[in-house]
Motif scaffolding. Sequence first.
Motif, PDB file in Angstrom:
ATOM      1  N   GLU A 168      -1.016  -9.426   2.899  1.00 41.69           N
ATOM      2  CA  GLU A 168      -0.293  -8.600   1.927  1.00 41.69           C
ATOM      3  C   GLU A 168      -0.965  -7.245   1.738  1.00 41.69           C
ATOM      4  OE1 GLU A 168       0.362 -10.701  -1.682  1.00 41.69           O
ATOM      5  OE2 GLU A 168       1.451 -12.352  -0.724  1.00 41.69           O
ATOM      6  N   LYS A 169      -2.284  -7.237   1.893  1.00 40.58           N
ATOM      7  CA  LYS A 169      -3.036  -5.976   1.825  1.00 40.58           C
ATOM      8  C   LYS A 169      -2.910  -5.232   3.159  1.00 40.58           C
ATOM      9  CE  LYS A 169      -5.799  -6.133  -2.049  1.00 40.58           C
ATOM     10  NZ  LYS A 169      -6.183  -5.002  -2.919  1.00 40.58           N
ATOM     11  N   GLU A 192      -2.383   4.821  -3.711  1.00 42.85           N
ATOM     12  CA  GLU A 192      -1.775   3.596  -3.188  1.00 42.85           C
ATOM     13  C   GLU A 192      -2.610   3.022  -2.047  1.00 42.85           C
ATOM     14  OE1 GLU A 192       2.336   3.829  -2.226  1.00 42.85           O
ATOM     15  OE2 GLU A 192       2.892   4.752  -4.136  1.00 42.85           O
ATOM     16  N   GLN A 216      -5.556   1.241  -3.458  1.00 47.49           N
ATOM     17  CA  GLN A 216      -5.228  -0.072  -4.032  1.00 47.49           C
ATOM     18  C   GLN A 216      -4.960  -1.133  -2.950  1.00 47.49           C
ATOM     19  OE1 GLN A 216      -1.882   0.630  -6.569  1.00 47.49           O
ATOM     20  NE2 GLN A 216      -3.083   1.608  -8.195  1.00 47.49           N
ATOM     21  N   GLN A 217      -4.370  -0.706  -1.859  1.00 50.76           N
ATOM     22  CA  GLN A 217      -3.882  -1.675  -0.866  1.00 50.76           C
ATOM     23  C   GLN A 217      -4.815  -1.897   0.313  1.00 50.76           C
ATOM     24  OE1 GLN A 217      -0.365  -2.936  -0.719  1.00 50.76           O
ATOM     25  NE2 GLN A 217       0.844  -1.379  -1.747  1.00 50.76           N
ATOM     26  N   GLN A 267       3.847   0.306   4.527  1.00 50.92           N
ATOM     27  CA  GLN A 267       4.606   0.383   3.269  1.00 50.92           C
ATOM     28  C   GLN A 267       6.104   0.203   3.501  1.00 50.92           C
ATOM     29  OE1 GLN A 267       2.916   4.251   1.946  1.00 50.92           O
ATOM     30  NE2 GLN A 267       2.407   3.176   0.034  1.00 50.92           N
TER      31      GLN A 267
END
Length: 431
Positions: A246-247, A278, A281-282, A400
Amino acid sequence: MKPTKKILIISYYWPPAGGPGVQRWLKFVKYLPDFNIEPHVYIPDNPTYPLLDEKLVSEVSDKAIIIKQPIFEPYGLASVFSKNKTKKISSGIIPNQKKQSFVEKAMLWIRGNVFIPDARVFWVNPSVKFLKKYLKEHQIDTIVTTGPPHSIHLIGLQLKKELNITWLADFRDPWTTIGYHKQLKLSSWAANKHKSLEKEVMNTCDQLIVTSPSTKTDFQMITSKPIEVITNGYDEEVVSKKPLDEKFTLAHIGSFLSARNPQILWKALRELTEENSEFNQQFQLKLIGAVSAEVLQSIKEFKLENHVNLLGYMPHNEAIIEQRSSQVLLLIEIDSEETKCIIPGKLFEYMVSERPIIAIGPENADFAQIIKETNTGTFFKYNEFDTLKKQISTCFEEFQQNNLKVNPVGLQQYSRKSLTEKLSKLLNSKF
C-alpha cells in the motif's frame, strides 16, 4: 538416443547455503538431466556458510548425485575471537577502511596474504586425492569448477594436470579484478601469487565460462582459451502471491555493502520527502538482506530512517514474495571500472517480478544494456542526479494513479532452462 553424459561439478556453495552464490549451479543441476547429462556434484560436508536457507534443500534435483567430503576452514577458528566480524567478512561485507577495528584489519590481512586464494584452500589437496579415485571409478571425463571461492579452481587445476580430463572453469565473479580484492591488504608477493594462480587456471582449463561480456573481454587479456558468456537467470518459481504494498515502497533485495552506498539516491529521496508532503507520507524504503552499518548511517544522515523497513535476511522464496509485492525495485552497483562487468543475479529475478527497476551503477555497466533491451526499468550513472530524482517522482505519480507497471520483452533467453540448454550444447559439442 545418445548415452547419458556424466559430468562432475565441484562447488563450495550448495544448499543449505543461502545467498546468490548457490543459485547458479543449483538451477543448472536441476535442468541438466533434461539435456541427457547426469550431474555429479562434489561439495563440502561441514562448510561454514555465512548465510543459511534450509528451504533450498528441497530444490536439489533428485537426479543429482551428491558427494560430500569434510573441509577444514579457518573461519571456524577465527569466530572464536569475533563470530559476527568473521561472518560478515566471509560473506563479503568488508567494513569501511577508516572504521576497521584491529581485529578486522588483522582478519583481512590474513585472508589476503596467508590463505591464497582464499580460506577454503585447505580443501584442495584432500579433494584432489578423493576425486582422482572417484572420477576413475565412475568413468567421468569432464569436470566443472565454479568460483568464488577460487580455491575450487585449484582442485580442477590439479585434476587436469594429473588425469588430463576435460575441465570447464566457471567464474561467477572475477578473481583479481573484483572490487573487494584491493581491500585485502595484499603484500606485493601475495598480489603476484593471486595473479599467477589466476593466469595458470585460465591457461590450463579447456573452457572458461563467465557471466558477463565485460568479464570475457578482461579475461581475453590473460588467456587465449575459449570463453563463453552464460549469464545468471531466473527460474519459473511458483510462490504465494501477495497484494502490492500500500505504501510507495522502493525495495532492495540482497547484501547492501558499504561500497555500494548510493549518496545520489539518498539525496534524491531526501529532497522528495521535503518537497512533496504526499511522497513523505507514502514513501517506504524496504531493505531485505544484510545491510552494512555505513549504509544505515548514511540513511540516517539524510534523515530517512523513519521511512526504513529493515526486514533483514529471509529465505529465498520469502524474499521473492516481498520483491513481487514491492512498488519499485532498487539495483545498486559500486561506481568503479572493476564493477561494470558485474551483472547481479537478482537482476533476472527482478525482471520477471513485473515491477519497475531503478538501477544505479558505473558507466558502461553490462547490466544497463540488459535492462534497456528487456524494457524492465531505468538505469542511471552516479552523476545523473536530476534524471534519477525525476524518475522516482514519475514512478510515484504513476503509483498514485494506480498505473505503475512495466512491459518486459525478450525475457525467455534468460530463463534457467534456456541457459542450461546453452551450457549442455557447450558440454556436448566441444567435449
